[in-house]
Design a protein around this motif. Structure first.
Motif, PDB file in Angstrom:
ATOM      1  N   TYR A   1     -73.749  34.940 -25.088  1.00  0.00           N
ATOM      2  CA  TYR A   1     -75.167  35.522 -25.235  1.00  0.00           C
ATOM      3  C   TYR A   1     -75.976  34.784 -23.826  1.00  0.00           C
ATOM      4  N   GLY A   2     -75.956  33.577 -23.943  1.00  0.00           N
ATOM      5  CA  GLY A   2     -76.711  32.788 -22.995  1.00  0.00           C
ATOM      6  C   GLY A   2     -76.313  33.175 -21.576  1.00  0.00           C
ATOM      7  N   ASN A   3     -74.852  33.258 -21.699  1.00  0.00           N
ATOM      8  CA  ASN A   3     -74.362  33.793 -20.183  1.00  0.00           C
ATOM      9  C   ASN A   3     -74.860  34.957 -19.781  1.00  0.00           C
ATOM     10  N   LEU A   4     -74.849  36.086 -20.700  1.00  0.00           N
ATOM     11  CA  LEU A   4     -75.472  37.508 -20.185  1.00  0.00           C
ATOM     12  C   LEU A   4     -76.891  37.526 -20.252  1.00  0.00           C
ATOM     13  N   VAL A   5     -77.333  36.698 -20.777  1.00  0.00           N
ATOM     14  CA  VAL A   5     -79.058  36.907 -20.745  1.00  0.00           C
ATOM     15  C   VAL A   5     -79.315  36.236 -19.205  1.00  0.00           C
ATOM     16  N   ALA A   6     -78.740  35.123 -18.801  1.00  0.00           N
ATOM     17  CA  ALA A   6     -78.933  34.793 -17.563  1.00  0.00           C
ATOM     18  C   ALA A   6     -78.571  35.841 -16.544  1.00  0.00           C
ATOM     19  N   ALA A   7     -77.378  36.387 -16.516  1.00  0.00           N
ATOM     20  CA  ALA A   7     -76.967  37.219 -15.542  1.00  0.00           C
ATOM     21  C   ALA A   7     -77.851  38.696 -15.617  1.00  0.00           C
ATOM     22  N   PHE A   8     -78.232  38.961 -16.613  1.00  0.00           N
ATOM     23  CA  PHE A   8     -79.112  40.179 -16.812  1.00  0.00           C
ATOM     24  C   PHE A   8     -80.493  39.904 -16.325  1.00  0.00           C
ATOM     25  N   ALA A   9     -80.895  38.498 -16.412  1.00  0.00           N
ATOM     26  CA  ALA A   9     -82.281  38.169 -15.762  1.00  0.00           C
ATOM     27  C   ALA A   9     -82.607  38.554 -14.263  1.00  0.00           C
ATOM     28  N   GLU A  10     -81.406  38.533 -13.764  1.00  0.00           N
ATOM     29  CA  GLU A  10     -81.686  38.941 -12.237  1.00  0.00           C
ATOM     30  C   GLU A  10     -81.819  40.327 -12.195  1.00  0.00           C
ATOM     31  N   PHE A  11     -81.553  41.068 -13.121  1.00  0.00           N
ATOM     32  CA  PHE A  11     -81.782  42.383 -13.116  1.00  0.00           C
ATOM     33  C   PHE A  11     -83.242  42.764 -13.875  1.00  0.00           C
ATOM     34  N   ASP A  12     -83.958  41.769 -14.175  1.00  0.00           N
ATOM     35  CA  ASP A  12     -85.234  41.765 -14.897  1.00  0.00           C
ATOM     36  C   ASP A  12     -85.146  42.284 -16.322  1.00  0.00           C
ATOM     37  N   ILE A  13     -83.875  42.164 -16.814  1.00  0.00           N
ATOM     38  CA  ILE A  13     -83.770  42.643 -18.215  1.00  0.00           C
ATOM     39  C   ILE A  13     -84.101  41.396 -19.290  1.00  0.00           C
ATOM     40  N   PRO A  14     -85.101  41.660 -20.136  1.00  0.00           N
ATOM     41  CA  PRO A  14     -85.325  40.595 -21.035  1.00  0.00           C
ATOM     42  C   PRO A  14     -84.415  40.376 -22.165  1.00  0.00           C
ATOM     43  N   ALA A  15     -84.565  39.000 -22.603  1.00  0.00           N
ATOM     44  CA  ALA A  15     -83.095  38.524 -23.296  1.00  0.00           C
ATOM     45  C   ALA A  15     -83.108  39.081 -24.708  1.00  0.00           C
ATOM     46  N   HIS A  16     -84.148  39.994 -25.347  1.00  0.00           N
ATOM     47  CA  HIS A  16     -84.139  40.396 -26.629  1.00  0.00           C
ATOM     48  C   HIS A  16     -83.428  41.855 -26.455  1.00  0.00           C
ATOM     49  N   HIS A  17     -83.284  42.262 -25.270  1.00  0.00           N
ATOM     50  CA  HIS A  17     -82.441  43.808 -25.098  1.00  0.00           C
ATOM     51  C   HIS A  17     -80.977  43.483 -25.135  1.00  0.00           C
ATOM     52  N   VAL A  18     -80.552  42.270 -25.081  1.00  0.00           N
ATOM     53  CA  VAL A  18     -79.023  41.773 -25.259  1.00  0.00           C
ATOM     54  C   VAL A  18     -78.562  42.036 -26.709  1.00  0.00           C
ATOM     55  N   GLY A  19     -77.943  43.105 -26.859  1.00  0.00           N
ATOM     56  CA  GLY A  19     -77.618  43.112 -28.441  1.00  0.00           C
ATOM     57  C   GLY A  19     -76.084  43.014 -28.567  1.00  0.00           C
ATOM     58  N   THR A  20     -75.695  43.676 -29.762  1.00  0.00           N
ATOM     59  CA  THR A  20     -74.116  43.568 -30.055  1.00  0.00           C
ATOM     60  C   THR A  20     -73.145  44.091 -28.918  1.00  0.00           C
ATOM     61  N   THR A  21     -72.570  43.006 -28.540  1.00  0.00           N
ATOM     62  CA  THR A  21     -71.438  43.529 -27.337  1.00  0.00           C
ATOM     63  C   THR A  21     -70.031  44.091 -27.702  1.00  0.00           C
ATOM     64  N   PHE A  22     -69.475  44.914 -26.573  1.00  0.00           N
ATOM     65  CA  PHE A  22     -68.273  45.398 -26.970  1.00  0.00           C
ATOM     66  C   PHE A  22     -67.375  44.046 -26.478  1.00  0.00           C
ATOM     67  N   ASN A  23     -66.649  43.530 -27.499  1.00  0.00           N
ATOM     68  CA  ASN A  23     -65.917  42.424 -27.279  1.00  0.00           C
ATOM     69  C   ASN A  23     -64.485  42.687 -26.950  1.00  0.00           C
ATOM     70  N   THR A  24     -64.103  42.988 -25.835  1.00  0.00           N
ATOM     71  CA  THR A  24     -62.783  43.429 -25.416  1.00  0.00           C
ATOM     72  C   THR A  24     -61.877  42.434 -25.634  1.00  0.00           C
ATOM     73  N   PHE A  25     -60.653  42.700 -26.251  1.00  0.00           N
ATOM     74  CA  PHE A  25     -59.578  42.128 -26.728  1.00  0.00           C
ATOM     75  C   PHE A  25     -59.784  41.054 -27.933  1.00  0.00           C
ATOM     76  N   MET A  26     -60.902  41.361 -28.449  1.00  0.00           N
ATOM     77  CA  MET A  26     -61.201  40.445 -29.903  1.00  0.00           C
ATOM     78  C   MET A  26     -60.523  41.021 -30.920  1.00  0.00           C
ATOM     79  N   ASN A  27     -59.939  40.260 -31.684  1.00  0.00           N
ATOM     80  CA  ASN A  27     -59.070  40.646 -32.896  1.00  0.00           C
ATOM     81  C   ASN A  27     -59.771  40.312 -34.204  1.00  0.00           C
ATOM     82  N   VAL A  28     -60.344  41.262 -34.783  1.00  0.00           N
ATOM     83  CA  VAL A  28     -61.226  41.009 -35.693  1.00  0.00           C
ATOM     84  C   VAL A  28     -60.791  41.725 -36.981  1.00  0.00           C
TER      85      VAL A  28
END
Lengths: 197, 197
Positions: B111-138
């Motif tokens: 989440y923190g890494n995505l928020v920082a990466a998206f900030a360079e595109f002027d996207i606010p933190a609260h727009h970062v929602g549930t991610t598609f978690n590739t290879f995650m085994n749930v």
């Protein structure tokens, strides 16, 4: 005082920390979608993903907590006659009606009703995310297939949510056929005062 | 050209409609979280709830489509060596580390890494929602209990997503112990040109 949400409609209201929201299914087999914002910071809102994370379950019952995107508890279920709810699926909308019922004239659905209700609190449409779908009966098969079944709620059944922060809450009587055993009924609710020890 | 995301970090980049994102697990058992915005309207973003609705499944494989909050297709999986991914849980974050690993010093997480990466595109933190978690085994038990298991991906396995609109995409090498069998590995990716018939 008990208030009634007419079939296929919705409303929004404020609730204060400690107060309790009692959601009642007066006729049975009727879903009520809930969404909520922190009254004092509308960029904090109900989060399906965080709630699934922290509950480590897709099932909800007395004692379950519903979390915000900022990992704060928004609601705790303190009494629950049904213990069968959904927090995976989005509120029904014009788009979902077009997708699932292409031959029917689409209605605003819970999403449209929530967007309209929250607009009175200056909340933009794109902030309305996955709702907590009270009384919605969703089955997940071993292969991961999602099936929407008739709600298990019977006439008069209810769930009580304690507010853990001051919130703007949206609540609907769901508009989707499959979710409500193909009959559209009202939902009722009460705001109960904070409990004094 | 293949690019590498170092362990426990993330990045963001643009991709055009028709191009394909190949996400590679070079060492095996490593999760990569994906989130995405419409490049031309950042209030349109990846939606777990809409995707679960329209796929009618919590499992994803070749042919699965990932939808936006506006019910538009953002990605289609066109090749998949793993076919075991998650779209229920939020990206790991300082808050989830505090919750699940209270004795460890928290890291920014996906989440923190995505928020920082998206900030360079002027996207606010609260727009970062549930991610598609590739290879995650749930795993979801019959009682609804969620268990996070080691990924099934082996060294060199990959999933290819075709972009169905112009997007800003965030991608991580996941930081959570349990999700990655307690070893933090890199993720690699390639942007492949649109296929010409």
């Amino acid at each position: 005082m008990r208030q009634t949400i007419q079939p296929r409609s919705g409303t929004a209201f404020t609730i204060k920390k400690g107060e309790r929201l009692k959601v009642i299914d007066p006729e049975g087999e009727q879903v009520a979608d809930i969404y909520a914002f922190n009254e004092h910071d509308k960029t904090e809102f109900l989060s399906s993903g965080r709630t699934l994370d922290y509950n480590e379950s897709i099932r909800f019952k007395t004692g379950s907590k519903l979390y915000s995107n900022l990992s704060e508890v928004m609601f705790e279920i303190i009494e629950d006659k049904v213990e069968d709810h959904d927090f995976l699926l989005t509120p029904c909308s014009v788009d979902t009606f077009r997708h699932f019922y292409p031959d029917e004239e689409p209605v605003p659905g819970c999403y449209g009703n929530l967007v309209a209700a929250f607009a009175e609190f200056d909340i933009p449409a794109h902030h309305v995310g996955t709702t907590f779908n009270t009384f919605m009966n969703v089955d997940i098969s071993d292969s991961g297939k999602i099936a929407v079944l008739p709600p298990k709620s019977q006439a008069g059944d209810f769930t009580v949510f304690e507010a853990k922060m001051d919130m703007i809450v949206g609540l609907t009587a769901c508009s989707a056929g499959e979710s409500n055993n193909f009959r559209y009924k009202p939902i009722q609710f009460e705001i109960l005062p904070a409990q004094t020890v």
